[in-house]
Write an enzyme that holds these catalytic residues in place. Sequence first.
Site, PDB file in Angstrom:
ATOM      1  N   ARG A 106      33.852  18.382  10.882  1.00 21.76           N
ATOM      2  CA  ARG A 106      34.446  19.660  11.295  1.00 21.76           C
ATOM      3  C   ARG A 106      35.781  19.472  11.991  1.00 21.76           C
ATOM      4  O   ARG A 106      36.547  20.411  12.142  1.00 21.76           O
ATOM      5  CB  ARG A 106      33.463  20.417  12.204  1.00 21.76           C
ATOM      6  CG  ARG A 106      32.334  21.083  11.432  1.00 21.76           C
ATOM      7  CD  ARG A 106      31.291  21.676  12.349  1.00 21.76           C
ATOM      8  NE  ARG A 106      30.411  20.659  12.907  1.00 21.76           N
ATOM      9  CZ  ARG A 106      29.351  20.911  13.670  1.00 21.76           C
ATOM     10  NH1 ARG A 106      29.064  22.174  13.957  1.00 21.76           N
ATOM     11  NH2 ARG A 106      28.586  19.943  14.122  1.00 21.76           N
TER      12      ARG A 106
ATOM     13  N   LYS B  65      33.333  37.072  10.562  1.00 21.39           N
ATOM     14  CA  LYS B  65      32.962  36.862  11.963  1.00 21.39           C
ATOM     15  C   LYS B  65      34.172  36.454  12.783  1.00 21.39           C
ATOM     16  O   LYS B  65      35.141  35.889  12.260  1.00 21.39           O
ATOM     17  CB  LYS B  65      31.874  35.784  12.081  1.00 21.39           C
ATOM     18  CG  LYS B  65      32.350  34.377  11.744  1.00 21.39           C
ATOM     19  CD  LYS B  65      31.245  33.340  11.896  1.00 21.39           C
ATOM     20  CE  LYS B  65      31.763  31.955  11.516  1.00 21.39           C
ATOM     21  NZ  LYS B  65      30.725  30.932  11.550  1.00 21.39           N
TER      22      LYS B  65
ATOM     23  N   GLY C 121      23.457  30.085  15.248  1.00 12.47           N
ATOM     24  CA  GLY C 121      23.887  31.390  15.739  1.00 12.47           C
ATOM     25  C   GLY C 121      24.445  32.269  14.635  1.00 12.47           C
ATOM     26  O   GLY C 121      24.079  33.448  14.511  1.00 12.47           O
TER      27      GLY C 121
ATOM     28  N   ASP D 218      24.194  24.312  12.587  1.00 14.50           N
ATOM     29  CA  ASP D 218      24.210  23.589  13.856  1.00 14.50           C
ATOM     30  C   ASP D 218      23.341  24.329  14.873  1.00 14.50           C
ATOM     31  O   ASP D 218      22.147  24.071  14.993  1.00 14.50           O
ATOM     32  CB  ASP D 218      25.650  23.428  14.331  1.00 14.50           C
ATOM     33  CG  ASP D 218      25.770  22.505  15.544  1.00 14.50           C
ATOM     34  OD1 ASP D 218      24.726  22.119  16.114  1.00 14.50           O
ATOM     35  OD2 ASP D 218      26.896  22.163  15.923  1.00 14.50           O
ATOM     36  N   THR D 219      23.902  25.279  15.591  1.00 13.29           N
ATOM     37  CA  THR D 219      23.113  26.027  16.580  1.00 13.29           C
ATOM     38  C   THR D 219      22.402  27.221  15.960  1.00 13.29           C
ATOM     39  O   THR D 219      21.614  27.879  16.631  1.00 13.29           O
ATOM     40  CB  THR D 219      24.007  26.524  17.726  1.00 13.29           C
ATOM     41  OG1 THR D 219      25.020  27.389  17.191  1.00 13.29           O
ATOM     42  CG2 THR D 219      24.666  25.364  18.446  1.00 13.29           C
TER      43      THR D 219
END
Length: 312
Positions: A98, A194, A227, A224-225
């Site tokens: 990333r 987003k 969210g 990853d998280t």
Amino acid sequence: MIDPNSFMVFSGGASRYLAEKICLSLGCPLGQLQITHFSDGEFAVSYEQSIRGRDIFLVQSTFPNSDNLMELLLMIDAAKRASARTINAVIPYFGWARQDRKDKPRVSIGAKLVADLLSAAGVHRVITMDLHADQIQGFFNVPVDHLYASGVILPYLQSLKLEDLVIASPDVGGSKRANTYAKYLGCPLVLCNKTRARANVIESMQIIGDVEGKNVVIIDDMVDTAGTITKAADIMKASGAKSVRACASHCVMSGPASERVQNSALEEIVFTDSIPYHQGCSKVVQLSVADMFADTIKRVLENKSISDQYIV
């Protein structure tokens, strides 16, 4: 026909589970490698059998913590000093991907640094899967075989026989990947727009497209998280989607990710086994990429094209 005595497969500690499956598919034993840990946190790598003149394949994903990357670097260095003919790093999940550009002033480009470290250690070839950004291949001065998880994910999606299927991208950056899936499956594409307040924190999200009465599959390269993907699923379900699933190549699933997925509107979330998962979320499904990597290793040894195995 591959000479079984011409190559050997070894594994770092974090990816042994996958290396064993790759060796099973290749019909060869996993090589004997010892990693000695010292009380201060250092460790040393040694090959317990001769690798002189052999083509060596080192299986190790570089997910956190950074010990996994350091293990791989030491494995490459030890193979070089033991006179291996070629050293091939098999990295199903390429960490730091990333960090592929300067997105603000005075920051590092971690993906380029890792590529330089692997080259400096002495690697001759890198075999990896679903890099976060395709241009990372250009960070290397050695051949990079870039595989795609679609080879195992698409057959799984087709086996579900979902009607009124819609493919979704959780952000604009992933639209190219999602569009490839949508074209192959012959179904519409929906986008999520987003904005982030900061890293791993979403400020707002809007759905661009129609999901009412549809079975939605969100496509991403990693979670990853969780969210983004759980927020997208909840919004789509609230917008009238019949069901929402997610498919991603890499199961990072850090911090509160498992709890978020378990409590979300997702029916299931499908990953490959490029990263091991032991957190016990009942909605997580893992598909093995061992056969795909084994086939690629065979093609490399036989000097055959690997593009024939790509579905999309």
